[in-house]
Design a protein around this motif. Structure first.
Motif, short mmCIF file in Angstrom:
data_model
loop_
_atom_site.label_atom_id
_atom_site.label_comp_id
_atom_site.label_asym_id
_atom_site.label_seq_id
_atom_site.Cartn_x
_atom_site.Cartn_y
_atom_site.Cartn_z
N SER A 206 0.83 -1.20 0.00
CA SER A 206 0.00 0.00 0.00
C SER A 206 0.87 1.24 0.00
CB SER A 206 -0.93 0.00 1.22
OG SER A 206 -0.19 0.07 2.40
N SER A 207 0.47 2.23 -0.78
CA SER A 207 1.23 3.47 -0.87
C SER A 207 1.03 4.31 0.37
CB SER A 207 0.79 4.26 -2.10
OG SER A 207 1.32 5.56 -2.09
N LYS A 208 2.09 4.89 0.86
CA LYS A 208 2.01 5.76 2.01
C LYS A 208 1.19 7.01 1.71
CE LYS A 208 6.41 4.36 4.09
NZ LYS A 208 7.74 4.84 4.55
N LEU A 209 1.08 7.36 0.44
CA LEU A 209 0.37 8.57 0.06
C LEU A 209 -1.12 8.33 -0.18
CD1 LEU A 209 2.94 10.15 -2.43
CD2 LEU A 209 2.55 10.74 -0.03
N THR A 210 -1.55 7.09 -0.31
CA THR A 210 -2.94 6.81 -0.64
C THR A 210 -3.63 5.90 0.36
OG1 THR A 210 -2.28 4.94 -2.03
CG2 THR A 210 -2.48 7.08 -3.10
N ASP A 211 -3.01 5.59 1.44
CA ASP A 211 -3.60 4.66 2.42
C ASP A 211 -3.79 5.39 3.74
OD1 ASP A 211 -4.55 2.44 3.66
OD2 ASP A 211 -2.58 1.59 4.06
N PRO A 212 -4.96 6.00 3.97
CA PRO A 212 -5.19 6.72 5.23
C PRO A 212 -5.04 5.78 6.42
CG PRO A 212 -6.90 7.23 3.63
CD PRO A 212 -6.12 6.09 3.07
N LYS A 213 -4.43 6.27 7.47
CA LYS A 213 -4.19 5.46 8.66
C LYS A 213 -5.04 5.91 9.84
CE LYS A 213 -0.85 3.03 6.76
NZ LYS A 213 -0.70 3.71 5.50
N MET A 214 -6.12 6.64 9.58
CA MET A 214 -6.98 7.12 10.65
C MET A 214 -8.44 7.01 10.23
SD MET A 214 -6.44 11.26 10.27
CE MET A 214 -4.67 11.18 10.28
N LYS A 215 -9.32 6.82 11.20
CA LYS A 215 -10.75 6.77 10.90
C LYS A 215 -11.55 7.13 12.15
CE LYS A 215 -11.91 1.98 12.11
NZ LYS A 215 -12.57 0.74 11.65
N LEU A 216 -12.77 7.60 11.93
CA LEU A 216 -13.68 7.85 13.04
C LEU A 216 -14.12 6.51 13.63
CD1 LEU A 216 -16.01 10.66 11.63
CD2 LEU A 216 -14.17 10.89 13.31
N TRP A 217 -14.11 6.43 14.96
CA TRP A 217 -14.49 5.16 15.60
C TRP A 217 -15.86 5.25 16.27
CZ3 TRP A 217 -15.91 3.22 20.31
CH2 TRP A 217 -15.87 1.81 20.44
N GLY A 218 -16.19 6.39 16.87
CA GLY A 218 -17.44 6.51 17.59
C GLY A 218 -17.41 7.70 18.54
N PHE A 219 -17.97 7.49 19.75
CA PHE A 219 -18.04 8.57 20.73
C PHE A 219 -17.61 8.08 22.11
CE2 PHE A 219 -20.86 9.88 17.37
CZ PHE A 219 -20.59 11.25 17.26
N ALA A 220 -16.99 8.99 22.86
CA ALA A 220 -16.55 8.71 24.23
C ALA A 220 -17.52 9.37 25.20
CB ALA A 220 -15.13 9.24 24.44
N ILE A 221 -17.90 8.64 26.24
CA ILE A 221 -18.86 9.13 27.23
C ILE A 221 -18.11 9.51 28.51
CG2 ILE A 221 -20.94 8.57 28.55
CD1 ILE A 221 -21.49 6.37 26.44
N PHE A 222 -18.37 10.71 29.01
CA PHE A 222 -17.71 11.20 30.21
C PHE A 222 -18.73 11.43 31.32
CE2 PHE A 222 -14.77 12.11 26.87
CZ PHE A 222 -13.51 12.08 27.44
N ASN A 223 -18.27 11.23 32.57
CA ASN A 223 -19.13 11.52 33.72
C ASN A 223 -18.95 12.97 34.15
OD1 ASN A 223 -16.71 11.61 35.13
ND2 ASN A 223 -16.98 9.61 36.10
N LYS A 224 -19.56 13.34 35.25
CA LYS A 224 -19.50 14.71 35.72
C LYS A 224 -18.13 15.11 36.24
CE LYS A 224 -23.48 16.48 34.82
NZ LYS A 224 -23.56 17.63 33.90
N ASP A 225 -17.26 14.14 36.49
CA ASP A 225 -15.88 14.43 36.89
C ASP A 225 -14.96 14.49 35.68
OD1 ASP A 225 -16.48 14.52 39.65
OD2 ASP A 225 -16.40 12.32 39.75
N SER A 226 -15.55 14.55 34.48
CA SER A 226 -14.81 14.62 33.23
C SER A 226 -13.89 13.42 33.03
CB SER A 226 -13.99 15.92 33.15
OG SER A 226 -14.84 17.05 33.22
N GLN A 227 -14.37 12.24 33.46
CA GLN A 227 -13.63 11.00 33.28
C GLN A 227 -14.32 10.12 32.24
OE1 GLN A 227 -13.88 9.79 37.43
NE2 GLN A 227 -11.66 10.10 37.67
N LEU A 228 -13.54 9.50 31.38
CA LEU A 228 -14.08 8.59 30.38
C LEU A 228 -14.61 7.34 31.07
CD1 LEU A 228 -14.41 7.57 27.43
CD2 LEU A 228 -12.06 6.74 27.57
N VAL A 229 -15.90 7.05 30.85
CA VAL A 229 -16.52 5.90 31.51
C VAL A 229 -17.09 4.89 30.52
CG1 VAL A 229 -17.04 7.13 33.65
CG2 VAL A 229 -18.70 7.17 31.76
N GLY A 230 -17.09 5.21 29.23
CA GLY A 230 -17.64 4.26 28.27
C GLY A 230 -17.52 4.78 26.85
#
Length: 397
Positions: A206-230
């Motif tokens: 795969s070409s380094k110039l044509t093969d994206p290495k990033m994608k959207l995965w979803g969403f992160a859920i935070f509690n009221k203490d601004s901590q990732l919980v799910g």
């Protein structure tokens, strides 16, 4: 009083002196500064933070045939006991003062997100050069430093690709620091952020110039203490955005009973209506999702030019999507994190009762009874009702 012909030269002299004394004598030219396009922060061990900044290389941002194939950016990292300390150590590696005005995104590593964002929010909130309208995104797995080193074939700066992906996916891209602050401080809702990850598709072919290495995965859920919980993966995150009233369009695959295939519907003009009803010690919410749909693919024997078959598809769409959305809400409720806008709806519709239960809202949200109904009207079926490959005797009228 002096004659007017004596006063005119004095006024002109004062005006000239005023012009000579103005000007930005201490300004710093943009060409003499290092321009930050993205920030990244993570926790590498207890009480030890790492910061990474992506800097543009202006000479490599040109367009046309002479455009360089080298990276149009470079990164610098630094460690410290806090965010400011890490930033201070990063400055020791630069030959110019940096400029943050063009920084479009703040990337948060997964370990730091689970530990909590209180420190970084405090540091960013106190910095007068930080724009509150910059986007903030969570990196799931991997290193923040490695991610900011990635290139993207359609953009000179990979930081620009991260933000643009949301609009391309039909999502609302307004996930800013300002909105996170507001949700974290709100009594009605909990903050959530988009999640991006590095893909694992690298190969020698795969070409380094044509093969994206990033994608959207979803969403992160935070509690009221601004901590990732799910997390919510993207296939569920779309529907959370719909309930929240932020989704522009969505592709839905409908399974048809008695048929081996399915029907693909593209829905747009999406709307969400939440009605809150206090019922004793609990709260009930009825969510109505509406929109307009177009048939994009028909893999069944159904002739979609026949009204009863359209009604069948529409009824199955309502049943399957309604059930799926209800399952998503029930999965999030035990976390006590209202990322759907239920608290906002209750406060708006029942302000007096809200004052009595707002301090217990995470618990009330977790116990709330929720029903979901659909009103999505299929308007277009395409130029033909039945699949092209079927013979007349195979078509189900």
């Amino acid at each position: 009083m002096k004659p007017i012909h004596f006063r005119i030269p004095i006024l002109l002299l004062l005006l000239l002196l005023l012009l000579l004394t103005t000007g930005c004598w201490d300004r710093k030219e943009l060409d003499d500064q290092a321009i930050i396009t993205a920030w990244g922060f993570d926790l590498i061990e207890d009480e030890m933070y790492t910061g990474t900044a992506q800097f543009a290389i202006p000479s490599k941002l040109g367009v046309g045939e002479g455009k360089s194939q080298d990276k149009a950016f470079f990164t610098i990292s630094g460690n410290g006991k806090n965010m400011y300390d890490a930033s201070k150590n990063m400055r020791l590696k630069l030959s110019r003062p940096w400029f943050e005005g063009h920084s479009g995104v703040v990337l948060i590593g997964e370990r730091l997100a689970k530990h909590g964002l209180a420190n970084i929010l405090d540091e960013l909130g106190r910095d007068p050069t930080v724009r509150l309208r910059r986007d903030i995104i969570v990196l799931r797995g991997g290193s923040v430093q490695d991610f900011l080193e990635l290139t993207y074939p359609l953009e000179s700066l990979s930081a620009h690709a991260i933000v643009s992906m949301h609009e391309t996916a039909g999502l609302n891209a307004n996930h800013t620091l300002r909105n996170f602050y507001m949700a974290a401080e709100s009594e009605e809702s909990s903050p959530f952020l988009p999640v991006i990850e590095m893909t694992d598709r690298s190969s020698e072919e795969s070409s380094k110039l044509t093969d994206p290495k990033m994608k959207l995965w979803g969403f992160a859920i935070f509690n009221k203490d601004s901590q990732l919980v799910g997390y919510l993966p993207m296939n569920k995150g779309y529907y959370q955005q719909w309930v929240k009233g932020l989704l522009k369009s969505i592709i839905v695959t409908v399974d048809i009973p008695g048929e081996k295939g399915n029907v693909v519907v593209e829905a747009n003009h999406l709307k969400s209506k939440i009605v809150a009803s206090p019922r004793g010690t609990k709260v009930h919410f009825n969510v109505t999702l509406s929109g307009k749909g177009n048939i994009r693919e028909n893999n069944t024997r159904l002739d979609l030019g026949v009204s009863k078959n359209i009604a069948l598809v529409q009824n199955e769409l309502h049943t399957q999507v309604g059930t799926y959305v209800h399952q998503i809400i029930k999965k999030v409720q035990p976390l006590g994190t209202d990322i759907f806008g239920f608290g906002e709806a209750f406060h708006r519709q029942h302000p007096y009762q809200w004052n009595m239960l707002k301090k217990e809202w995470p618990e009330k949200f977790a116990e709330a009874e929720v029903s979901v109904s659909m009103n999505l009207q299929i308007q277009e079926t395409g130029l033909t009702g039945a699949p092209y490959i079927l013979k007349n005797r195979e078509i189900k009228k």
